[in-house]
Design a protein around this motif. Structure first.
Motif, PDB file in Angstrom:
ATOM      1  N   LYS A   3     -44.518  67.775 -20.807  1.00 29.38           N
ATOM      2  CA  LYS A   3     -43.546  66.695 -20.659  1.00 29.38           C
ATOM      3  C   LYS A   3     -43.713  65.690 -21.801  1.00 29.38           C
ATOM      4  CE  LYS A   3     -42.148  63.071 -17.489  1.00 29.38           C
ATOM      5  NZ  LYS A   3     -42.465  62.363 -16.271  1.00 29.38           N
ATOM      6  N   ASN A   4     -42.615  65.206 -22.334  1.00 27.24           N
ATOM      7  CA  ASN A   4     -42.639  64.224 -23.403  1.00 27.24           C
ATOM      8  C   ASN A   4     -42.940  62.849 -22.802  1.00 27.24           C
ATOM      9  OD1 ASN A   4     -42.310  62.600 -25.605  1.00 27.24           O
ATOM     10  ND2 ASN A   4     -40.175  63.131 -25.965  1.00 27.24           N
ATOM     11  N   ILE A   5     -44.124  62.325 -23.073  1.00 32.36           N
ATOM     12  CA  ILE A   5     -44.497  61.023 -22.514  1.00 32.36           C
ATOM     13  C   ILE A   5     -44.155  59.870 -23.447  1.00 32.36           C
ATOM     14  CG2 ILE A   5     -46.332  61.995 -21.110  1.00 32.36           C
ATOM     15  CD1 ILE A   5     -48.326  60.882 -23.222  1.00 32.36           C
ATOM     16  N   TRP A   6     -43.662  60.190 -24.638  1.00 34.07           N
ATOM     17  CA  TRP A   6     -43.319  59.143 -25.594  1.00 34.07           C
ATOM     18  C   TRP A   6     -41.907  58.653 -25.337  1.00 34.07           C
ATOM     19  CZ3 TRP A   6     -47.302  57.415 -28.179  1.00 34.07           C
ATOM     20  CH2 TRP A   6     -48.383  58.264 -28.364  1.00 34.07           C
ATOM     21  N   TYR A   7     -41.775  57.344 -25.317  1.00 33.11           N
ATOM     22  CA  TYR A   7     -40.457  56.762 -25.115  1.00 33.11           C
ATOM     23  C   TYR A   7     -39.670  56.831 -26.414  1.00 33.11           C
ATOM     24  CZ  TYR A   7     -42.284  54.972 -20.768  1.00 33.11           C
ATOM     25  OH  TYR A   7     -42.831  54.867 -19.524  1.00 33.11           O
ATOM     26  N   THR A   8     -38.416  57.172 -26.302  1.00 35.09           N
ATOM     27  CA  THR A   8     -37.598  57.320 -27.496  1.00 35.09           C
ATOM     28  C   THR A   8     -36.972  55.994 -27.915  1.00 35.09           C
ATOM     29  OG1 THR A   8     -35.730  57.923 -26.112  1.00 35.09           O
ATOM     30  CG2 THR A   8     -37.048  59.730 -27.014  1.00 35.09           C
ATOM     31  N   ASN A   9     -36.965  54.993 -27.051  1.00 32.96           N
ATOM     32  CA  ASN A   9     -36.294  53.732 -27.368  1.00 32.96           C
ATOM     33  C   ASN A   9     -37.247  52.662 -27.908  1.00 32.96           C
ATOM     34  OD1 ASN A   9     -37.689  53.296 -25.024  1.00 32.96           O
ATOM     35  ND2 ASN A   9     -36.037  52.244 -23.953  1.00 32.96           N
ATOM     36  N   THR A  10     -38.406  53.058 -28.373  1.00 30.84           N
ATOM     37  CA  THR A  10     -39.352  52.072 -28.868  1.00 30.84           C
ATOM     38  C   THR A  10     -40.177  52.648 -30.005  1.00 30.84           C
ATOM     39  OG1 THR A  10     -41.157  50.599 -28.277  1.00 30.84           O
ATOM     40  CG2 THR A  10     -41.103  52.696 -27.153  1.00 30.84           C
ATOM     41  N   SER A  11     -40.711  51.746 -30.795  1.00 36.77           N
ATOM     42  CA  SER A  11     -41.547  52.199 -31.904  1.00 36.77           C
ATOM     43  C   SER A  11     -43.016  52.267 -31.494  1.00 36.77           C
ATOM     44  CB  SER A  11     -41.382  51.244 -33.090  1.00 36.77           C
ATOM     45  OG  SER A  11     -41.797  49.946 -32.709  1.00 36.77           O
ATOM     46  N   ASN A  12     -43.380  51.664 -30.365  1.00 33.38           N
ATOM     47  CA  ASN A  12     -44.768  51.668 -29.942  1.00 33.38           C
ATOM     48  C   ASN A  12     -44.865  52.043 -28.460  1.00 33.38           C
ATOM     49  OD1 ASN A  12     -47.468  51.268 -29.512  1.00 33.38           O
ATOM     50  ND2 ASN A  12     -47.552  49.341 -30.644  1.00 33.38           N
ATOM     51  N   PRO A  13     -44.876  53.329 -28.152  1.00 29.22           N
ATOM     52  CA  PRO A  13     -44.848  53.762 -26.754  1.00 29.22           C
ATOM     53  C   PRO A  13     -46.106  53.411 -25.972  1.00 29.22           C
ATOM     54  CG  PRO A  13     -45.193  55.609 -28.219  1.00 29.22           C
ATOM     55  CD  PRO A  13     -44.905  54.429 -29.076  1.00 29.22           C
ATOM     56  N   ILE A  14     -47.251  53.307 -26.603  1.00 25.55           N
ATOM     57  CA  ILE A  14     -48.486  53.008 -25.888  1.00 25.55           C
ATOM     58  C   ILE A  14     -48.423  51.603 -25.287  1.00 25.55           C
ATOM     59  CG2 ILE A  14     -50.973  52.690 -26.133  1.00 25.55           C
ATOM     60  CD1 ILE A  14     -50.866  54.957 -28.223  1.00 25.55           C
ATOM     61  N   ILE A  15     -47.884  50.669 -26.033  1.00 26.06           N
ATOM     62  CA  ILE A  15     -47.752  49.314 -25.510  1.00 26.06           C
ATOM     63  C   ILE A  15     -46.827  49.311 -24.302  1.00 26.06           C
ATOM     64  CG2 ILE A  15     -46.809  47.014 -25.994  1.00 26.06           C
ATOM     65  CD1 ILE A  15     -48.023  47.201 -28.752  1.00 26.06           C
ATOM     66  N   ASN A  16     -45.725  50.039 -24.362  1.00 27.25           N
ATOM     67  CA  ASN A  16     -44.815  50.095 -23.222  1.00 27.25           C
ATOM     68  C   ASN A  16     -45.475  50.714 -22.004  1.00 27.25           C
ATOM     69  OD1 ASN A  16     -42.695  48.782 -24.357  1.00 27.25           O
ATOM     70  ND2 ASN A  16     -41.637  50.631 -25.017  1.00 27.25           N
ATOM     71  N   PHE A 134     -46.787  43.299 -25.392  1.00 25.07           N
ATOM     72  CA  PHE A 134     -47.908  43.370 -24.466  1.00 25.07           C
ATOM     73  C   PHE A 134     -48.675  42.055 -24.376  1.00 25.07           C
ATOM     74  CE2 PHE A 134     -52.424  44.118 -23.619  1.00 25.07           C
ATOM     75  CZ  PHE A 134     -52.322  44.581 -22.314  1.00 25.07           C
ATOM     76  N   ALA A 135     -48.963  41.433 -25.508  1.00 28.41           N
ATOM     77  CA  ALA A 135     -49.761  40.196 -25.511  1.00 28.41           C
ATOM     78  C   ALA A 135     -49.073  39.093 -24.713  1.00 28.41           C
ATOM     79  CB  ALA A 135     -50.011  39.734 -26.943  1.00 28.41           C
ATOM     80  N   SER A 136     -47.782  38.964 -24.848  1.00 29.46           N
ATOM     81  CA  SER A 136     -47.027  37.942 -24.138  1.00 29.46           C
ATOM     82  C   SER A 136     -47.023  38.219 -22.639  1.00 29.46           C
ATOM     83  CB  SER A 136     -45.595  37.893 -24.676  1.00 29.46           C
ATOM     84  OG  SER A 136     -44.811  37.044 -23.911  1.00 29.46           O
ATOM     85  N   LEU A 137     -46.738  39.459 -22.263  1.00 28.52           N
ATOM     86  CA  LEU A 137     -46.728  39.822 -20.848  1.00 28.52           C
ATOM     87  C   LEU A 137     -48.116  39.693 -20.242  1.00 28.52           C
ATOM     88  CD1 LEU A 137     -45.200  40.858 -18.377  1.00 28.52           C
ATOM     89  CD2 LEU A 137     -45.632  43.190 -19.191  1.00 28.52           C
ATOM     90  N   ASP A 138     -49.116  40.138 -20.973  1.00 27.87           N
ATOM     91  CA  ASP A 138     -50.492  40.051 -20.494  1.00 27.87           C
ATOM     92  C   ASP A 138     -50.886  38.596 -20.238  1.00 27.87           C
ATOM     93  OD1 ASP A 138     -53.126  41.244 -19.931  1.00 27.87           O
ATOM     94  OD2 ASP A 138     -53.748  40.175 -21.761  1.00 27.87           O
ATOM     95  N   ALA A 139     -50.540  37.704 -21.145  1.00 23.70           N
ATOM     96  CA  ALA A 139     -50.871  36.279 -20.973  1.00 23.70           C
ATOM     97  C   ALA A 139     -50.163  35.707 -19.749  1.00 23.70           C
ATOM     98  CB  ALA A 139     -50.482  35.494 -22.232  1.00 23.70           C
ATOM     99  N   GLU A 140     -48.910  36.081 -19.569  1.00 23.17           N
ATOM    100  CA  GLU A 140     -48.149  35.587 -18.411  1.00 23.17           C
ATOM    101  C   GLU A 140     -48.753  36.086 -17.097  1.00 23.17           C
ATOM    102  OE1 GLU A 140     -43.554  35.574 -16.711  1.00 23.17           O
ATOM    103  OE2 GLU A 140     -44.024  36.696 -18.532  1.00 23.17           O
ATOM    104  N   VAL A 141     -49.092  37.371 -17.059  1.00 23.79           N
ATOM    105  CA  VAL A 141     -49.656  37.954 -15.842  1.00 23.79           C
ATOM    106  C   VAL A 141     -51.032  37.364 -15.551  1.00 23.79           C
ATOM    107  CG1 VAL A 141     -50.469  40.100 -14.764  1.00 23.79           C
ATOM    108  CG2 VAL A 141     -48.295  40.058 -16.000  1.00 23.79           C
ATOM    109  N   ARG A 142     -51.839  37.174 -16.568  1.00 22.74           N
ATOM    110  CA  ARG A 142     -53.165  36.568 -16.367  1.00 22.74           C
ATOM    111  C   ARG A 142     -53.037  35.155 -15.792  1.00 22.74           C
ATOM    112  NH1 ARG A 142     -57.500  39.305 -18.610  1.00 22.74           N
ATOM    113  NH2 ARG A 142     -56.899  40.989 -20.012  1.00 22.74           N
ATOM    114  N   ASP A 143     -52.087  34.382 -16.318  1.00 15.76           N
ATOM    115  CA  ASP A 143     -51.860  33.033 -15.795  1.00 15.76           C
ATOM    116  C   ASP A 143     -51.452  33.084 -14.321  1.00 15.76           C
ATOM    117  OD1 ASP A 143     -51.372  30.108 -15.950  1.00 15.76           O
ATOM    118  OD2 ASP A 143     -49.264  30.720 -15.714  1.00 15.76           O
ATOM    119  N   LEU A 144     -50.559  33.997 -13.994  1.00 12.94           N
ATOM    120  CA  LEU A 144     -50.122  34.130 -12.604  1.00 12.94           C
ATOM    121  C   LEU A 144     -51.264  34.579 -11.699  1.00 12.94           C
ATOM    122  CD1 LEU A 144     -46.604  35.751 -13.105  1.00 12.94           C
ATOM    123  CD2 LEU A 144     -47.115  33.436 -12.313  1.00 12.94           C
TER     124      LEU A 144
END
Length: 184
Positions: A3-16, A134-144
């Motif tokens: 199965k293709n685990i790489w997302y086609t709509n992004t340049s950095n699938p690991i972050i997604n 990822f950094a932005s989402l991670d910071a938001e989730v950590r704050d929450l």
């Protein structure tokens, strides 16, 4: 074929893929806050009822206690009613104080609103998480999560009956929004 685990709509699938895990955790915490806030709101209604009862009942019982004196000089059985009402009217304020109903109502109200607010914030973080790095989402989730930890520090424990009522309301769809329902 694998199965293709790489997302086609992004340049950095690991972050997604990592964002997906944070989004899933946000949804999990949103649900947890929904159950907690609903349980606390149900308990708050009960606590407010009992607080009012402990204020009003002594007034009514005090009136009953003086009624027999005003009604008839030949008291008879009314003596027992009078004595009982006076005794209960005297005891109820002490019970109210021992149960600390004033403080409980304030604390329950504060915690219920905190958990409801956190529920909404986790929902928003999950809904907008795919659009963030990822950094932005991670910071938001950590704050929450830190705010969630702070809210959980309270030692207030709702009665099990309140949780059962909350679960019933949630599963019956009382907190479902029409906008979130998929068109049939």
């Amino acid at each position: 074929m694998a199965k293709n685990i790489w997302y086609t709509n992004t340049s950095n699938p690991i972050i997604n893929m990592t964002n997906e895990k944070l989004i899933k955790e946000c949804k999990r915490q949103e649900e947890s806050c929904l159950y907690t806030s609903t349980t606390l709101y149900i308990w708050l209604r009960e606590a407010r009822f009992w607080k009012a009862a402990f204020i009003i009942l002594p007034i009514i019982l005090g009136a009953i206690a003086s009624w027999s004196i005003l009604d008839n000089p030949n008291i008879g059985w009314m003596l027992w009613v009078t004595a009982s009402a006076a005794l209960i009217a005297g005891i109820l304020p002490a019970i109210r104080e021992a149960l600390n109903l004033d403080v409980n109502v304030e604390n329950i109200s504060l915690l219920a609103s905190q958990f409801k607010h956190l529920q909404d914030r986790f929902r928003l973080a999950a809904d907008t998480g795919e659009e963030k790095d990822f950094a932005s989402l991670d910071a938001e989730v950590r704050d929450l999560l830190e705010r969630l930890d702070e809210a959980r520090k309270s030692s207030i424990t709702p009665p099990e009956r309140c949780f059962i009522k909350a679960r019933k309301k949630i599963t019956e769809g009382h907190y479902s929004f029409d906008v979130d329902k998929k068109p049939s």
